[in-house]
Design a protein around this motif. Structure first.
Motif, PDB file in Angstrom:
ATOM      1  N   LYS A 126     -32.108  26.655 -39.697  1.00 26.17           N
ATOM      2  CA  LYS A 126     -31.915  27.903 -38.960  1.00 26.17           C
ATOM      3  C   LYS A 126     -32.891  27.945 -37.783  1.00 26.17           C
ATOM      4  N   PRO A 127     -32.593  28.759 -36.755  1.00 19.92           N
ATOM      5  CA  PRO A 127     -33.450  28.805 -35.563  1.00 19.92           C
ATOM      6  C   PRO A 127     -34.929  28.953 -35.908  1.00 19.92           C
ATOM      7  N   LEU A 128     -35.731  28.198 -35.166  1.00 19.01           N
ATOM      8  CA  LEU A 128     -37.175  28.108 -35.413  1.00 19.01           C
ATOM      9  C   LEU A 128     -37.955  28.788 -34.304  1.00 19.01           C
ATOM     10  N   LYS A 129     -39.172  29.189 -34.614  1.00 19.12           N
ATOM     11  CA  LYS A 129     -40.078  29.751 -33.619  1.00 19.12           C
ATOM     12  C   LYS A 129     -41.062  28.673 -33.169  1.00 19.12           C
ATOM     13  N   ALA A 130     -41.470  28.754 -31.906  1.00 18.20           N
ATOM     14  CA  ALA A 130     -42.393  27.757 -31.360  1.00 18.20           C
ATOM     15  C   ALA A 130     -43.693  27.762 -32.136  1.00 18.20           C
ATOM     16  N   GLY A 131     -44.255  26.575 -32.299  1.00 20.50           N
ATOM     17  CA  GLY A 131     -45.542  26.469 -32.982  1.00 20.50           C
ATOM     18  C   GLY A 131     -45.723  25.119 -33.628  1.00 20.50           C
ATOM     19  N   GLY A 132     -46.686  25.047 -34.527  1.00 19.88           N
ATOM     20  CA  GLY A 132     -47.011  23.822 -35.228  1.00 19.88           C
ATOM     21  C   GLY A 132     -48.491  23.511 -35.084  1.00 19.88           C
ATOM     22  N   PRO A 133     -48.930  22.418 -35.675  1.00 16.23           N
ATOM     23  CA  PRO A 133     -48.112  21.374 -36.296  1.00 16.23           C
ATOM     24  C   PRO A 133     -47.633  21.747 -37.694  1.00 16.23           C
ATOM     25  N   ASN A 156     -47.093  16.209 -38.282  1.00 14.56           N
ATOM     26  CA  ASN A 156     -47.441  16.613 -36.912  1.00 14.56           C
ATOM     27  C   ASN A 156     -46.206  17.022 -36.111  1.00 14.56           C
ATOM     28  N   VAL A 157     -45.346  17.805 -36.726  1.00 14.96           N
ATOM     29  CA  VAL A 157     -44.117  18.274 -36.079  1.00 14.96           C
ATOM     30  C   VAL A 157     -44.408  19.555 -35.303  1.00 14.96           C
ATOM     31  N   LEU A 158     -43.921  19.617 -34.070  1.00 13.53           N
ATOM     32  CA  LEU A 158     -44.050  20.815 -33.254  1.00 13.53           C
ATOM     33  C   LEU A 158     -42.664  21.397 -32.974  1.00 13.53           C
ATOM     34  N   VAL A 159     -42.654  22.686 -32.722  1.00 12.13           N
ATOM     35  CA  VAL A 159     -41.420  23.362 -32.310  1.00 12.13           C
ATOM     36  C   VAL A 159     -41.658  23.959 -30.928  1.00 12.13           C
ATOM     37  N   GLY A 160     -40.766  23.670 -30.012  1.00 15.14           N
ATOM     38  CA  GLY A 160     -40.927  24.171 -28.639  1.00 15.14           C
ATOM     39  C   GLY A 160     -39.670  23.945 -27.837  1.00 15.14           C
ATOM     40  N   GLU A 161     -39.791  23.233 -26.729  1.00 10.49           N
ATOM     41  CA  GLU A 161     -38.682  22.997 -25.809  1.00 10.49           C
ATOM     42  C   GLU A 161     -38.446  21.504 -25.652  1.00 10.49           C
ATOM     43  N   VAL A 162     -37.187  21.078 -25.751  1.00  9.29           N
ATOM     44  CA  VAL A 162     -36.833  19.664 -25.680  1.00  9.29           C
ATOM     45  C   VAL A 162     -35.913  19.425 -24.492  1.00  9.29           C
ATOM     46  N   TRP A 163     -36.279  18.462 -23.667  1.00  7.17           N
ATOM     47  CA  TRP A 163     -35.492  18.131 -22.480  1.00  7.17           C
ATOM     48  C   TRP A 163     -35.208  16.633 -22.446  1.00  7.17           C
ATOM     49  N   PHE A 175     -44.445  15.137 -14.968  1.00  6.71           N
ATOM     50  CA  PHE A 175     -44.832  16.249 -14.083  1.00  6.71           C
ATOM     51  C   PHE A 175     -43.971  17.484 -14.357  1.00  6.71           C
ATOM     52  N   PHE A 176     -42.707  17.265 -14.682  1.00  2.43           N
ATOM     53  CA  PHE A 176     -41.838  18.368 -15.080  1.00  2.43           C
ATOM     54  C   PHE A 176     -42.374  19.034 -16.351  1.00  2.43           C
ATOM     55  N   ALA A 177     -42.650  18.222 -17.359  1.00  4.29           N
ATOM     56  CA  ALA A 177     -43.104  18.756 -18.644  1.00  4.29           C
ATOM     57  C   ALA A 177     -44.462  19.441 -18.515  1.00  4.29           C
ATOM     58  N   ARG A 178     -45.346  18.839 -17.751  1.00  2.86           N
ATOM     59  CA  ARG A 178     -46.684  19.427 -17.583  1.00  2.86           C
ATOM     60  C   ARG A 178     -46.615  20.791 -16.912  1.00  2.86           C
ATOM     61  N   ASP A 179     -45.851  20.867 -15.818  1.00  2.89           N
ATOM     62  CA  ASP A 179     -45.773  22.141 -15.098  1.00  2.89           C
ATOM     63  C   ASP A 179     -45.055  23.196 -15.925  1.00  2.89           C
ATOM     64  N   LEU A 180     -44.051  22.773 -16.679  1.00  3.53           N
ATOM     65  CA  LEU A 180     -43.348  23.706 -17.553  1.00  3.53           C
ATOM     66  C   LEU A 180     -44.265  24.194 -18.673  1.00  3.53           C
ATOM     67  N   TYR A 181     -45.017  23.274 -19.233  1.00  2.00           N
ATOM     68  CA  TYR A 181     -45.953  23.630 -20.311  1.00  2.00           C
ATOM     69  C   TYR A 181     -46.983  24.654 -19.822  1.00  2.00           C
ATOM     70  N   ASN A 182     -47.475  24.456 -18.622  1.00  4.45           N
ATOM     71  CA  ASN A 182     -48.508  25.358 -18.094  1.00  4.45           C
ATOM     72  C   ASN A 182     -47.967  26.752 -17.789  1.00  4.45           C
ATOM     73  N   HIS A 183     -46.641  26.900 -17.750  1.00  8.42           N
ATOM     74  CA  HIS A 183     -46.040  28.224 -17.574  1.00  8.42           C
ATOM     75  C   HIS A 183     -45.575  28.826 -18.897  1.00  8.42           C
ATOM     76  N   LEU A 184     -45.022  27.987 -19.766  1.00  9.26           N
ATOM     77  CA  LEU A 184     -44.458  28.498 -21.014  1.00  9.26           C
ATOM     78  C   LEU A 184     -45.476  28.545 -22.151  1.00  9.26           C
ATOM     79  N   HIS A 185     -46.437  27.620 -22.114  1.00  9.76           N
ATOM     80  CA  HIS A 185     -47.456  27.510 -23.166  1.00  9.76           C
ATOM     81  C   HIS A 185     -46.829  27.314 -24.536  1.00  9.76           C
ATOM     82  N   VAL A 186     -45.790  26.466 -24.597  1.00  7.05           N
ATOM     83  CA  VAL A 186     -45.202  26.039 -25.866  1.00  7.05           C
ATOM     84  C   VAL A 186     -45.043  24.521 -25.807  1.00  7.05           C
ATOM     85  N   PRO A 187     -44.946  23.848 -26.947  1.00  5.78           N
ATOM     86  CA  PRO A 187     -44.776  22.395 -26.955  1.00  5.78           C
ATOM     87  C   PRO A 187     -43.545  21.957 -26.155  1.00  5.78           C
ATOM     88  N   ILE A 188     -43.661  20.792 -25.522  1.00  2.11           N
ATOM     89  CA  ILE A 188     -42.562  20.234 -24.732  1.00  2.11           C
ATOM     90  C   ILE A 188     -42.268  18.825 -25.236  1.00  2.11           C
TER      91      ILE A 188
END
Length: 500
Positions: free
Chosen positions: A73-80, A95-102, A176-189
């Motif tokens: 079922k849908p998960l919330k960002a976080g971990g590990p 060491n599983v994280l939940v966040g955004e996958v691209w 660079f995409f993931a880094r800049d996105l991470y610095n705005h969203l503050h969730v695992p990428i």
């Protein structure tokens, strides 16, 4: 001793194939997509009961025909976190994280890693970038090159945590995409890195999708002909190679004496196997249906000679991926090819047209990120950043301007052409002086340099040599020198008002 061997053999027969095995996407350090149902799948014996325990959820199923799949079922960002998969054996994934996958895909400009690569120029400030790359919540899953004529179901790779050493093997644009996105969203990428240099879009599209489109089916037919002709062509080369080499030596000596270019050395025909559909089979299919947020894509150079066809091919590929992933029209963000001395401006136009007709897409313009002598420009930071801005708008609903100005339409009045734009943001600007890169024509064939002036959200184009203008263009050349931006600092896409 013989009895011991027999016992071991029987144990292998009874249990050797009973082990539950998840797809390699589900391994230590993985990133799972938040907010949606998350498929988890793998192999096991028929009838084997499989259960998954993860972050308070416990689900189970029974393997059929050697395969199994479950959905969290849908998960919330976080971990590990830790995931436990149990069948006749137990697998623990740490060491599983939940966040955004691209998914990060395309050809060489996406494939190019942050670190050094052969004869290519170093990525600008790559050592400083690597030294600062301390992002344990950014991970990459690398898919090795595999172009084949049948579906592959596991890429057999692993997730790697970003640090100052590992980042050198990350896709530079992807990082660079993931880094800049991470610095705005503050969730695992999580980045799924699946790219191959020098590859056309048809190789990333299923054979079925190509065959079903009348404009593209010839790509499959030509591929099949090449496969059929390859063995005979190879044998022919083997028979003739010594005479071909002898003639090549003679021609090379004559060229050297005449101070002309040395001809290419005879080489055996290239094996066409894994062409149309081959990269989809080997490098995209193994990823489906892993839960993702979207795709970033940098490709097009290898289709430069077939720009008209790309107007159909590229949208077909996007639709194909979306249909197979079955996660709706997920954001598909792509890069308009960078300026280069032999780049085809019509390919950029095909990308612009794709943007206009395919929903939930965005395009990062790179008119200021090119190198006239290098098809692999080292300026990858702005590319990743612009993709991340587009993601923030399309995928995460931020109310920000995410594109440079895009051609909307034109109007001829007296001796001028007025061009209107979308994505003007807070206004159009000419960076570093007067506008440049505009040309104008009275007959749609001969174009002359034009004076261009910003007026509100429009640009007025004229030339004293043309009293009755018919068409205008902006940056419509291999290596354009242009400077139209919006106030948000995003460059305008090249365009033309005339059509073939």
């Amino acid at each position: 001793m013989n009895k011991i061997i027999v016992v071991i053999f029987l144990l292998i027969c009874n249990y050797g194939f009973a082990f539950v095995k998840p797809n390699s996407l589900f391994s230590n350090n993985m990133v799972l997509q938040q907010g949606v149902a998350v498929p988890v799948w793998g192999t096991a014996n028929d009838g084997e009961k499989i259960s998954i325990s993860f972050n308070g959820q416990k689900i189970s199923t029974t393997a059929k025909e050697g395969k199994w799949m479950l959905k969290l079922k849908p998960l919330k960002a976080g971990g590990p976190f830790t995931m436990t998969i149990t069948g006749d054996n137990t697998i623990t994934i740490e060491n599983v994280l939940v966040g955004e996958v691209w998914v990060c895909s395309g050809q060489s400009n996406m494939e190019r890693q942050l670190g050094l690569r052969g004869s290519q120029k170093p990525i600008v400030n790559y050592m400083e970038e690597a030294a600062k790359a301390k992002y344990p919540e950014i991970r990459q899953y690398f898919v090795a090159k595999k172009a084949v004529d049948s579906f592959v179901y596991d890429a057999n790779s692993k997730w790697v945590v970003c640090d100052t050493a590992s980042v050198l093997n990350f896709s530079a644009v992807g990082y660079f995409f993931a880094r800049d996105l991470y610095n705005h969203l503050h969730v695992p990428i999580g980045m799924i890195f699946t790219s191959v240099g020098g590859t056309p879009a048809e190789n990333w599209t299923t054979r079925a999708a190509l065959e079903s489109n009348p404009e593209l089916k010839k790509l499959v037919e030509d591929y099949d002909k090449a496969l059929k002709a390859y063995p005979e062509a190879t044998e022919k080369f083997k028979v003739e190679q010594y005479s071909l080499l002898a003639k090549w030596k003679e021609d090379s000596l004559a060229a050297a004496i005449a101070k002309k270019a040395i001809p290419a050395k005879p080489a055996p025909p290239r094996n066409p196997a894994g062409g149309a559909g081959g990269l989809y089979n080997g490098m995209i299919n193994p990823l489906i249906p892993y839960a993702i947020k979207g795709v970033i894509w940098y490709q097009g150079e290898s289709n430069g000679g077939r720009a008209k066809e790309y107007q159909t091919l590229f949208p077909t590929m996007i639709k194909d991926w979306r249909q197979h992933w079955n996660q709706g029209d997920f954001p598909f963000l792509f890069v308009q090819i960078a300026p280069f001395r032999s780049a085809n401006p019509k390919l950029r136009e095909a990308q612009l047209l794709t943007l206009q007709k395919v929903p939930n897409t965005a395009m990062a313009v790179t008119t200021d990120c090119g190198d006239s002598a290098d098809i692999h420009p080292p300026f990858k930071q702005p590319v990743g950043n612009r993709l991340s801005i587009a993601a923030r708008a399309l995928a995460y609903n931020e109310k920000i301007e995410y594109s440079g100005p895009l051609y909307k339409g034109f109007e001829v009045k007296d001796n001028t052409i007025t061009v209107s734009f979308t994505h003007v943001g807070n206004g159009l600007v000419a960076k570093d002086g007067e506008l440049k890169g505009f040309v104008i024509s009275g007959d749609g064939k001969k174009f002359l340099p034009a004076t261009a002036v910003i007026k509100g959200n429009m640009v007025i184009i004229s030339s004293p040599e043309i009293s009755k203008p018919a068409a205008a263009r902006y940056g419509f050349e291999a290596f354009p020198k242009v400077n139209l931006y919006n106030e948000e600092g995003l460059p305008a896409s090249p365009f033309r008002t005339d059509v073939d």
